[in-house]
Design a protein around this motif. Structure first.
Motif, PDB file in Angstrom:
ATOM      1  N   TRP A 176       0.815  -1.211   0.000  1.00 35.76           N
ATOM      2  CA  TRP A 176       0.000   0.000   0.000  1.00 35.76           C
ATOM      3  C   TRP A 176       0.852   1.266   0.000  1.00 35.76           C
ATOM      4  N   ARG A 177       1.784   1.352   0.919  1.00 36.36           N
ATOM      5  CA  ARG A 177       2.569   2.584   1.063  1.00 36.36           C
ATOM      6  C   ARG A 177       3.409   2.890  -0.175  1.00 36.36           C
ATOM      7  N   PRO A 178       4.205   1.938  -0.671  1.00 34.96           N
ATOM      8  CA  PRO A 178       4.951   2.232  -1.916  1.00 34.96           C
ATOM      9  C   PRO A 178       4.033   2.582  -3.076  1.00 34.96           C
ATOM     10  N   VAL A 180       0.945   3.934  -3.022  1.00 33.66           N
ATOM     11  CA  VAL A 180       0.346   5.255  -2.841  1.00 33.66           C
ATOM     12  C   VAL A 180       1.397   6.341  -3.054  1.00 33.66           C
ATOM     13  N   LEU A 181       2.552   6.144  -2.447  1.00 37.11           N
ATOM     14  CA  LEU A 181       3.591   7.163  -2.504  1.00 37.11           C
ATOM     15  C   LEU A 181       4.070   7.396  -3.931  1.00 37.11           C
ATOM     16  N   THR A 183       2.481   6.790  -6.638  1.00 39.36           N
ATOM     17  CA  THR A 183       1.403   7.328  -7.465  1.00 39.36           C
ATOM     18  C   THR A 183       1.187   8.808  -7.162  1.00 39.36           C
ATOM     19  N   PHE A 184       1.237   9.151  -5.893  1.00 37.10           N
ATOM     20  CA  PHE A 184       0.969  10.536  -5.477  1.00 37.10           C
ATOM     21  C   PHE A 184       2.148  11.447  -5.794  1.00 37.10           C
ATOM     22  N   ASP A 185       3.346  11.013  -5.465  1.00 38.07           N
ATOM     23  CA  ASP A 185       4.509  11.895  -5.554  1.00 38.07           C
ATOM     24  C   ASP A 185       5.724  11.045  -5.908  1.00 38.07           C
ATOM     25  N   PHE A 188       9.240  12.146  -4.680  1.00 40.06           N
ATOM     26  CA  PHE A 188       9.477  11.909  -3.265  1.00 40.06           C
ATOM     27  C   PHE A 188       9.734  10.421  -3.010  1.00 40.06           C
TER      28      PHE A 188
END
Lengths: 313, 267
Positions: A176-178, A180-181, A183-185, A188
């Motif tokens: 989930w975290r990789p 989301v991250l 995809t969002f930014d 970063f």
């Protein structure tokens, strides 16, 4: 319809419809956020030549051969899209459009040349699937759900679709975290050391897996609709990505059940005979849900991105 | 809210450690066949505020992206406190350009800041009370505590910039890179952001900012890199930030009157 009839005729198509919808809606959330919504559409189309080639090579039009052909075609398409994008230097949407149209057309030509009547493989079937035919012959009622003999005769699409659904849900939870991250930014995420290219490819692979298995079970129309409509409607309901995924699963499931029932009983309700295609009706229902969300979704009036050019290089 | 007074930095700062926080050697990056950076050398001192200055297309953002591993350089070595950058990613925080972010993304202010902790939390460990308190403290520090539950697209440009600064703060990184943090923000945000950056410097952290406003360089920064694909000049602001070096960086296009306005006339 009594219980025995329902279990025999409607339970498996309903479950497969719901699972196919959910399997496509889950990665669809990420595809839409990454501006790659069209890739679901592309993969659903390119599996056609894959399946025809698999038939021409193996003489079989079912099960593993078909899945292998579809998966191979999806892989070829992903590579081709990337090639066209890089060599032709055109935007990703156009690259997808070129590749999937050409491959789908090739599939139609191949199909015409092969003996399609003997294969039970025609364009209509490939597009719309045949959800209604995925019945459970050996079921005699609800007690069959616990009967190993009857379960053994269950149409193989159901456990396969369920396994893919479960796999996708677990993968999304674990990464989930990789996901989301990146995809969002993406910048970063890369700075944090996440392998953003691999993650991007992983999302396409997840979508391809969902599309290929769903295509095999229910045709192309349900995946095409479910990659986009439930996540699109879900975005209009919430400002949190976790909640958005939950909404998209709910919308996909509701569209599958309501669409299936409407296809069977809808015509009678307005005084017509017979029934309409379940896959078609499910896709239409998902579109209706998206329309309703556009009209009444609490987050439909989102602020547009603030102005600000990309300065610097 | 803090007020960022334009106090020229210098005497009150402790001497910078001998080892620079970020060293770039012979960095060359190309976009296709077009060179973006040509054999750039730079050494950013630890515990100081540094600016990267140059015209559009000078490779300022590309330099940050190379440090972050977002672009693959043709050649060059980058070290953070003496360690190859690939092994020092957890020491770097990054505030991207506002235009590079998808503001419609379904994510709320506090969620964005929490992302700064995800790498340390790993794949599955939940953010506990300690982490949530840290997120709240960092939001408070940039004056955004009241908007923690808002979707990020419903913020003003300045507020958005502060959220991403809070995400960098929560990482507690030694090295903080910011790409044009003052582009298109209101004066209050600019003051708040520079105040926080000066606080970070006071804590001994290193801050490197891609900056476009020549008029504020001498007020805000200790160290400057003038960049136009090649490194034109680098050093303490008092020595490197000169009219000659600026004209060389900007291809002689800066009017003398403007240079006079920002206090660089008559050189």
């Amino acid at each position: 319809m009594n219980g025995a009839e329902f279990v025999q005729l409607s339970l498996t198509p309903l479950l497969i419809g719901v699972l196919a919808a959910v399997a496509c809606a889950l990665p669809g959330n990420f595809l839409i956020l990454r501006r790659q919504a069209l890739i679901g559409d592309a993969i659903s189309h390119v599996v056609l030549p894959g399946i025809v080639v698999a038939f021409l090579l193996s003489g079989q039009a079912t099960g593993p051969a078909m899945l292998a052909g579809a998966a191979g075609a999806a892989l070829v398409a992903v590579v081709l899209i990337e090639l066209v994008r890089r060599l032709g230097r055109i935007e990703p949407g156009a690259a997808m459009g070129v590749v999937f149209t050409a491959m789908f057309a090739l599939g139609v030509l191949l199909l015409e040349q092969s003996d399609s009547s003997a294969v039970h493989l025609d364009v209509e079937h490939a597009l719309m699937g045949n959800l209604e035919s995925l019945i459970w012959f050996d079921a005699e009622g609800w007690h069959s759900v616990a009967d190993p003999v009857a379960l053994a005769a269950l149409t193989p699409e159901l456990p396969r679709m369920a396994a893919v659904c479960l796999l996708l849900a677990l993968t999304l939870r674990l990464f989930w975290r990789p996901l989301v991250l990146s995809t969002f930014d993406e910048g970063f995420a890369a700075g944090q050391g996440y392998p953003v290219r691999v993650i991007g490819l992983g999302i396409v692979v997840m979508a391809a897996l969902a599309a290929v298995v769903a295509f095999d079970a229910v045709g192309a129309i349900i995946p095409i609709a479910m990659f986009i409509c439930p996540p699109g409607a879900a975005r209009l309901m919430t400002d949190r990505l976790g909640a958005q995924l939950a909404w998209s699963v709910a919308f996909g499931a509701v569209a599958a059940v309501a669409g299936y029932l409407l296809a069977g009983h809808g015509p009678a309700l307005i005084g017509l005979d017979g029934s309409v295609s379940a896959a078609g009706m499910i896709a239409v229902t998902s579109g209706l849900i998206l329309g309703l969300a556009c009209l009444f979704g609490p987050r439909r009036g989102r602020a547009a991105a603030p102005p600000g050019g990309r300065a610097g290089a | 809210m803090r007020t960022g007074l334009a106090i020229p930095p210098g005497p009150e700062l402790p001497p910078a450690p001998a080892e620079p926080a970020l060293v770039i050697r012979d960095l060359t990056v190309t976009w296709g066949e077009r060179p973006a950076l040509i054999s750039v050398d730079a050494a950013f001192p630890a515990g100081r505020l540094s600016a990267i200055i140059g015209p559009n297309g000078a490779g300022k953002s590309t330099l940050l992206k190379a440090v972050l591993g977002m672009v693959r350089p043709l050649s060059g070595r980058i070290t953070v406190a003496g360690i190859p950058v690939a092994r020092a990613r957890d020491r770097i925080a990054y505030v991207p350009q506002r235009a590079s972010v998808d503001w419609d993304f379904p994510v709320r202010v506090a969620d964005v800041v929490e992302m700064g902790l995800w790498r340390r939390l790993g794949l599955l460990r939940r953010a506990g009370p300690a982490e949530r308190a840290r997120v709240a403290a960092c939001l408070d520090r940039v004056g955004m505590a009241e908007l923690a539950g808002r979707q990020i697209g419903r913020l003003s440009g300045g507020q958005q910039q502060r959220v991403f600064l809070a995400r960098a703060l929560v990482q507690e990184a030694e090295l903080i890179l910011l790409d044009e943090p003052f582009a298109g923000v209101d004066a209050a945000t600019e003051r708040a952001v520079i105040g926080v950056l000066k606080d970070l410097r006071a804590e001994g952290r290193t801050v490197i900012v891609v900056h476009h406003d020549l008029a504020t360089v001498r007020d805000y920064f200790d160290h400057v890199l003038l960049l136009n694909r090649c490194s034109v000049a680098e050093g303490p602001v008092a020595q490197a930030f000169t009219a000659d070096a600026l004209q060389q960086t900007y291809g002689g296009r800066l009017p003398a009157a403007y240079l006079g306005q920002i206090g660089l006339g008559g050189q």
